[in-house]
Design an enzyme around this catalytic site. Sequence first.
Site, short mmCIF file in Angstrom:
data_model
loop_
_atom_site.label_atom_id
_atom_site.label_comp_id
_atom_site.label_asym_id
_atom_site.label_seq_id
_atom_site.Cartn_x
_atom_site.Cartn_y
_atom_site.Cartn_z
N ARG A 129 0.60 -1.14 -0.02
CA ARG A 129 0.20 -0.03 -0.04
C ARG A 129 0.72 1.18 -0.07
O ARG A 129 2.04 1.34 0.19
CB ARG A 129 -0.92 0.06 1.19
CG ARG A 129 -1.85 -0.93 1.10
CD ARG A 129 -2.75 -1.07 2.57
NE ARG A 129 -2.20 -1.57 3.57
CZ ARG A 129 -2.23 -1.78 4.78
NH1 ARG A 129 -3.59 -1.36 5.36
NH2 ARG A 129 -1.46 -2.14 5.69
N LYS A 171 1.85 2.30 7.43
CA LYS A 171 1.98 1.43 8.64
C LYS A 171 3.09 2.18 9.71
O LYS A 171 3.83 3.23 9.31
CB LYS A 171 2.60 0.09 8.41
CG LYS A 171 1.61 -0.99 7.59
CD LYS A 171 0.65 -1.20 8.56
CE LYS A 171 0.98 -1.97 9.71
NZ LYS A 171 -0.59 -2.23 10.39
N TYR A 187 -1.20 4.63 10.57
CA TYR A 187 -1.47 3.67 11.46
C TYR A 187 -0.31 3.19 12.55
O TYR A 187 0.54 2.89 12.21
CB TYR A 187 -2.06 2.28 10.93
CG TYR A 187 -3.37 2.49 10.28
CD1 TYR A 187 -4.40 2.55 10.91
CD2 TYR A 187 -3.32 2.23 8.72
CE1 TYR A 187 -5.66 2.70 10.06
CE2 TYR A 187 -4.53 2.24 8.12
CZ TYR A 187 -5.60 2.47 8.67
OH TYR A 187 -6.85 2.52 7.99
N HIS A 233 -0.63 1.81 16.16
CA HIS A 233 -0.76 0.74 17.02
C HIS A 233 0.36 0.59 18.26
O HIS A 233 0.85 -0.44 18.48
CB HIS A 233 -0.96 -0.63 15.99
CG HIS A 233 -1.98 -0.73 15.06
ND1 HIS A 233 -3.16 -0.94 15.35
CD2 HIS A 233 -1.93 -0.50 13.78
CE1 HIS A 233 -3.94 -1.00 14.37
NE2 HIS A 233 -3.23 -1.01 13.50
N GLU A 275 -5.94 4.85 13.63
CA GLU A 275 -6.63 3.99 14.25
C GLU A 275 -7.17 4.42 15.49
O GLU A 275 -8.31 4.00 16.07
CB GLU A 275 -5.92 2.73 14.40
CG GLU A 275 -5.14 2.52 15.84
CD GLU A 275 -3.76 3.28 15.58
OE1 GLU A 275 -2.98 3.43 16.37
OE2 GLU A 275 -3.66 3.75 14.32
N SER A 318 -10.69 -2.05 8.32
CA SER A 318 -11.24 -3.07 9.05
C SER A 318 -12.43 -3.84 7.98
O SER A 318 -12.49 -4.89 8.04
CB SER A 318 -12.19 -2.41 10.15
OG SER A 318 -11.23 -1.89 11.27
N LEU A 369 -11.77 -5.08 19.22
CA LEU A 369 -11.09 -3.90 19.21
C LEU A 369 -11.39 -3.07 20.70
O LEU A 369 -12.54 -2.90 20.66
CB LEU A 369 -11.39 -3.14 18.04
CG LEU A 369 -10.68 -1.50 17.89
CD1 LEU A 369 -9.30 -1.86 17.72
CD2 LEU A 369 -11.38 -0.79 16.86
N ILE A 407 -4.78 -8.87 15.71
CA ILE A 407 -3.28 -8.88 16.02
C ILE A 407 -2.41 -7.54 16.11
O ILE A 407 -1.36 -7.56 17.02
CB ILE A 407 -2.54 -9.97 15.27
CG1 ILE A 407 -1.28 -10.44 15.75
CG2 ILE A 407 -2.26 -9.46 13.62
CD1 ILE A 407 -1.28 -11.21 17.07
N ASP A 408 -3.00 -6.70 15.46
CA ASP A 408 -2.25 -5.24 15.59
C ASP A 408 -2.19 -4.71 17.07
O ASP A 408 -1.35 -3.98 17.06
CB ASP A 408 -3.09 -4.44 14.49
CG ASP A 408 -2.54 -4.52 12.92
OD1 ASP A 408 -1.49 -5.03 12.75
OD2 ASP A 408 -3.30 -4.18 12.27
#
Length: 369
Positions: free
Chosen positions: A15, A74, A93, A95, A117, A133, A239, A268-269
């Site tokens: 991406r 990411k 993102y 996380h 997120e 999602s 989540l 898992i993120d």
Amino acid sequence: MIIGIPKEIKAEENRVAITPAGVSALVSHGHRVLVERGAGLGSGLTDAQYRAAGARVLPVRQVWRDAHMILKVKEPLPSEYRYLREGLLVFTYLHLAASMELTEVLRAKKVSAIGYETIELDDGSLPLLAPMSEVAGRLSIQVGAWCLQKQSGGAGILLGGASGVRPANVVILGAGTAGANACQIAAGVGAHVSVIDRNPAKLRYLHDILGGHVTTVMSNRANIEEEVAAADLIIGAVLVAGAKAPHLVSRKMVRAMKPGAAIVDISIDQGGCVETSRPTTHDAPIYLVDRVVHYCVTNMPAIVPRTSTFALTNATLSYAMALAEKGLRRALREDSGLQRGANVLNGYVTHAGVAEAFGLEHTPVEELI
């Protein structure tokens, strides 16, 4: 503002943070956009398309060095830590609740970091998490079907069954965006679907829109144990925004599952909602524990990068534009949803979930803006 778009370097991550159309929108408002060479190739977007949209295409070091704001998909990886510096704004993102190392690096370097997120509207919805999602939820059934195939270590079960043969039992933990999309796809291929959530309104909604083709179950330990034991495929779609996902499925429950059953842990993120989950990559996506196949890839939408890149830009562009037009502090002051997305500002942890995950001091955003 000068906005930098580096190429994603996470394993099998194809991406890119923005499309050429998104670049054109930013440039038309007077901002400069720097794109790393080849950043969009994984999504079928060429350097020539970015140049035509008004971007400068540069080597990676110049993108990071000259940008005021970095747009990514990411979280920054260790090889990118050297580019982080005081005053830089990173919008991606993050996380962070799953990585104390990155949290500490961002604090030490006094980077301001906003997580897609954790941007949360007043109604509790997560507008920048929703598109990925949706993709991950739909993909989870696709990869789950692959996990159940014999060559993957699965029991050799077809999700929709066949004439005279029962379909697979699919259990979905969580009825949010990812879980709802997983429900739709699983029901669509003819699987027997159970969805577990603690919110009766969400369960009622799914029951209504799917015409009663799913079994809705209230979340409690007894119900989870019963459904997990009967499952051929479990989708973990739990989540808690910005915080670690709770372990709803224990190691003991996994041990009691059918041999050849499969788990796809979308959460898992955020650490995963299954005790036996650990992060995997697209290069090596699965492993077995107690003869149960586990698929725990942390960037699932990367295997459909073109769809994901366009969906992501549709969601993020208005926020990136606000940050570019107003600057960080004014944008945060004027948008409570964006304010909730701030994870780290100038060395301070500003998201309560991240602070709680690592026992760090939490500094409310309002005190810094």
